[in-house]
Design an enzyme around this catalytic site. Structure first.
Site, PDB file in Angstrom:
ATOM      1  N   PHE A  11     -46.849 -28.822  48.261  1.00 38.19           N
ATOM      2  CA  PHE A  11     -48.262 -29.160  48.109  1.00 38.19           C
ATOM      3  C   PHE A  11     -48.381 -30.511  47.400  1.00 38.19           C
ATOM      4  O   PHE A  11     -49.129 -31.391  47.822  1.00 38.19           O
ATOM      5  CB  PHE A  11     -48.975 -28.064  47.315  1.00 38.19           C
ATOM      6  CG  PHE A  11     -50.460 -28.260  47.224  1.00 38.19           C
ATOM      7  CD1 PHE A  11     -51.276 -27.955  48.308  1.00 38.19           C
ATOM      8  CD2 PHE A  11     -51.044 -28.754  46.072  1.00 38.19           C
ATOM      9  CE1 PHE A  11     -52.650 -28.140  48.241  1.00 38.19           C
ATOM     10  CE2 PHE A  11     -52.416 -28.942  45.988  1.00 38.19           C
ATOM     11  CZ  PHE A  11     -53.216 -28.638  47.069  1.00 38.19           C
ATOM     12  N   GLY A  35     -45.176 -31.685  45.838  1.00 35.45           N
ATOM     13  CA  GLY A  35     -43.784 -32.157  45.818  1.00 35.45           C
ATOM     14  C   GLY A  35     -43.443 -32.870  47.116  1.00 35.45           C
ATOM     15  O   GLY A  35     -44.207 -32.812  48.083  1.00 35.45           O
ATOM     16  N   LEU A  78     -42.671 -25.061  36.754  1.00 39.45           N
ATOM     17  CA  LEU A  78     -43.356 -26.362  36.818  1.00 39.45           C
ATOM     18  C   LEU A  78     -44.344 -26.416  37.973  1.00 39.45           C
ATOM     19  O   LEU A  78     -44.958 -27.455  38.217  1.00 39.45           O
ATOM     20  CB  LEU A  78     -42.333 -27.498  37.011  1.00 39.45           C
ATOM     21  CG  LEU A  78     -41.585 -28.026  35.784  1.00 39.45           C
ATOM     22  CD1 LEU A  78     -40.624 -27.003  35.216  1.00 39.45           C
ATOM     23  CD2 LEU A  78     -40.823 -29.290  36.134  1.00 39.45           C
ATOM     24  N   THR A 116     -52.643 -21.326  41.226  1.00 41.66           N
ATOM     25  CA  THR A 116     -51.218 -21.611  41.049  1.00 41.66           C
ATOM     26  C   THR A 116     -50.820 -21.447  39.588  1.00 41.66           C
ATOM     27  O   THR A 116     -49.786 -20.855  39.269  1.00 41.66           O
ATOM     28  CB  THR A 116     -50.890 -23.047  41.519  1.00 41.66           C
ATOM     29  OG1 THR A 116     -51.260 -23.149  42.885  1.00 41.66           O
ATOM     30  CG2 THR A 116     -49.414 -23.353  41.366  1.00 41.66           C
ATOM     31  N   TYR A 167     -57.447 -27.321  35.843  1.00 38.69           N
ATOM     32  CA  TYR A 167     -56.097 -27.606  35.342  1.00 38.69           C
ATOM     33  C   TYR A 167     -55.983 -27.205  33.868  1.00 38.69           C
ATOM     34  O   TYR A 167     -55.069 -26.466  33.484  1.00 38.69           O
ATOM     35  CB  TYR A 167     -55.805 -29.098  35.510  1.00 38.69           C
ATOM     36  CG  TYR A 167     -54.386 -29.487  35.161  1.00 38.69           C
ATOM     37  CD1 TYR A 167     -53.314 -29.071  35.953  1.00 38.69           C
ATOM     38  CD2 TYR A 167     -54.114 -30.278  34.049  1.00 38.69           C
ATOM     39  CE1 TYR A 167     -52.006 -29.439  35.634  1.00 38.69           C
ATOM     40  CE2 TYR A 167     -52.821 -30.650  33.738  1.00 38.69           C
ATOM     41  CZ  TYR A 167     -51.762 -30.231  34.529  1.00 38.69           C
ATOM     42  OH  TYR A 167     -50.472 -30.588  34.214  1.00 38.69           O
ATOM     43  N   GLN A 220     -46.040  -8.291  24.208  1.00 38.36           N
ATOM     44  CA  GLN A 220     -46.120  -6.931  24.768  1.00 38.36           C
ATOM     45  C   GLN A 220     -44.801  -6.465  25.380  1.00 38.36           C
ATOM     46  O   GLN A 220     -44.475  -5.288  25.301  1.00 38.36           O
ATOM     47  CB  GLN A 220     -47.224  -6.910  25.836  1.00 38.36           C
ATOM     48  CG  GLN A 220     -47.845  -5.546  26.042  1.00 38.36           C
ATOM     49  CD  GLN A 220     -49.064  -5.643  26.974  1.00 38.36           C
ATOM     50  OE1 GLN A 220     -49.812  -6.613  26.945  1.00 38.36           O
ATOM     51  NE2 GLN A 220     -49.249  -4.628  27.796  1.00 38.36           N
ATOM     52  N   THR A 267     -46.031 -38.358  31.430  1.00 38.51           N
ATOM     53  CA  THR A 267     -44.646 -38.728  31.727  1.00 38.51           C
ATOM     54  C   THR A 267     -44.654 -39.601  32.979  1.00 38.51           C
ATOM     55  O   THR A 267     -45.464 -39.392  33.881  1.00 38.51           O
ATOM     56  CB  THR A 267     -43.809 -37.448  31.946  1.00 38.51           C
ATOM     57  OG1 THR A 267     -43.798 -36.711  30.716  1.00 38.51           O
ATOM     58  CG2 THR A 267     -42.381 -37.775  32.313  1.00 38.51           C
TER      59      THR A 267
END
Ligand code: UDP
Length: 311
Positions: free
Chosen positions: A35, A37, A72, A91, A144, A161, A174
């Site tokens: 999507f 990558g 990630l 996601t 996000y 838990q 980054t």
């Protein structure tokens, strides 16, 4: 040899992490649905016997037995996640849930790539891990920010838990080779514009700040956190504490590329954080980590990458 799952392994950060884990002698399973990558990020890894690619969506439950999981998987660029907010939120939340279930069943240690966006547009500066943040829950960045905050919640609930062994890192901006050329991040945009003689797009007045960390430094911190003592769960900030305005970044990029491009100013966007700078004392003390690559040296590497891409 450990068996390690990297979700989002074909992304910018994920592919560098796969490189590092393979270099350390591990078996790496890279999960990606492409999507955000890119195949070219992992093309050099495909022939390696210890590397496996799983083309799959992290939101769909699956079974796997591994020693460690680095999660990630999630679009990270504002342009992309604001175009696909529901997919992004799903996601973040469903991906975390599925992977935490695997970790619970198999006893795998699990790392969450969280983000400085959990601090939103911070009212406290610089940002320490103890700061709860200033996020607009209904704004354009919420998919996000709140997705990543919700994922952190799930990680800590599974830890409390079900005693899942968790590692949560809040990653600040980054940059480096393999950044997407099309996702609209400031470093990639300005470099590509400078190299192509186009005007550099500065959003707002350009006085907003970010703190840019070179990818090798970020990946090194991720590896250190995963391999730290069991009691260290995070959240732990990782980023370069050197704060820089977008205007300063633009002028450094013009210098380093020798470009004669002008600047062009675009309207400010909603909820764009005005200042962002990590406090990294925890990473320094607990992981013996400090960023080692200067912004200038990192940009030289990144410019070389985009020059090659344009050829
Ligand atoms: N930005 C900019 N020009 C661009 C792209 C982004 O001035 O071509 C600004 C953006 O408004 C933000 C900062 O640069 O203030 C960092 O944006 P980016 O999308 O790279 O990351 P994030 O906002 O997630 O930190």
């Amino acid at each position: 040899m450990k068996k390690i799952l990297v979700t989002g392994g074909a992304g910018f950060l994920g592919s560098h992490l796969c490189d590092k884990l393979l270099a350390e002698g591990n078996q790496v399973i890279c999960l990606d649905n492409f999507f955000s990558g890119h195949k070219r990020n992992i093309a050099h890894l495909i022939p390696l016997p210890n590397f496996e690619l799983l083309v799959q969506d992290a939101t769909i439950p699956f079974q796997l037995s591994v020693d460690e999981i680095y999660n990630l998987a999630c679009p990270a660029s504002p342009r992309l996640y604001q175009s696909f907010p529901i997919e992004t939120f799903k996601t973040s939340i469903l991906g975390a849930l599925n992977l935490l279930e695997i970790a619970k069943k198999t006893g795998a240690k699990i790392f969450q790539a969280s983000t400085s966006e959990v601090y939103g547009d911070p009212q406290l500066h610089p940002q320490a891990e103890s700061y709860f943040g200033n996020v607009n829950p209904i704004g354009p960045r919420a998919c996000y920010d709140e997705g990543k905050r919700g994922a952190e919640t799930l990680f800590f609930d599974y830890h409390r838990q079900h005693q899942v062994d968790i590692k949560v890192m809040r990653i600040f901006n980054t940059y480096g080779p393999r950044m997407s050329a099309t996702d609209g991040r400031v470093v990639s945009n300005l470099i590509l514009q400078a190299l192509q003689g186009e005007a550099l797009t500065v959003v707002g007045d350009g006085n907003q700040t970010r703190s840019f960390c070179y990818v090798d430094d970020t990946v090194d911190a991720m590896w250190r956190l995963m391999n730290s003592s069991k009691t260290l769960t995070g959240p732990i900030n990782v980023g370069n504490p050197l704060e820089c305005t977008i205007l300063d970044l633009a002028s450094l990029i013009l210098d380093l590329t020798g470009s004669k491009s002008q600047l062009t100013f675009l309207p400010a966007t909603a909820d764009d954080p005005i200042r962002r700078q990590p406090l990294v004392d925890l990473a320094k003390n607990e992981l013996s980590w400090t960023p080692s690559v200067s912004l200038k040296d990192g940009l030289i590497q990144t410019i070389a990458y985009f020059e090659k891409l344009l050829k």
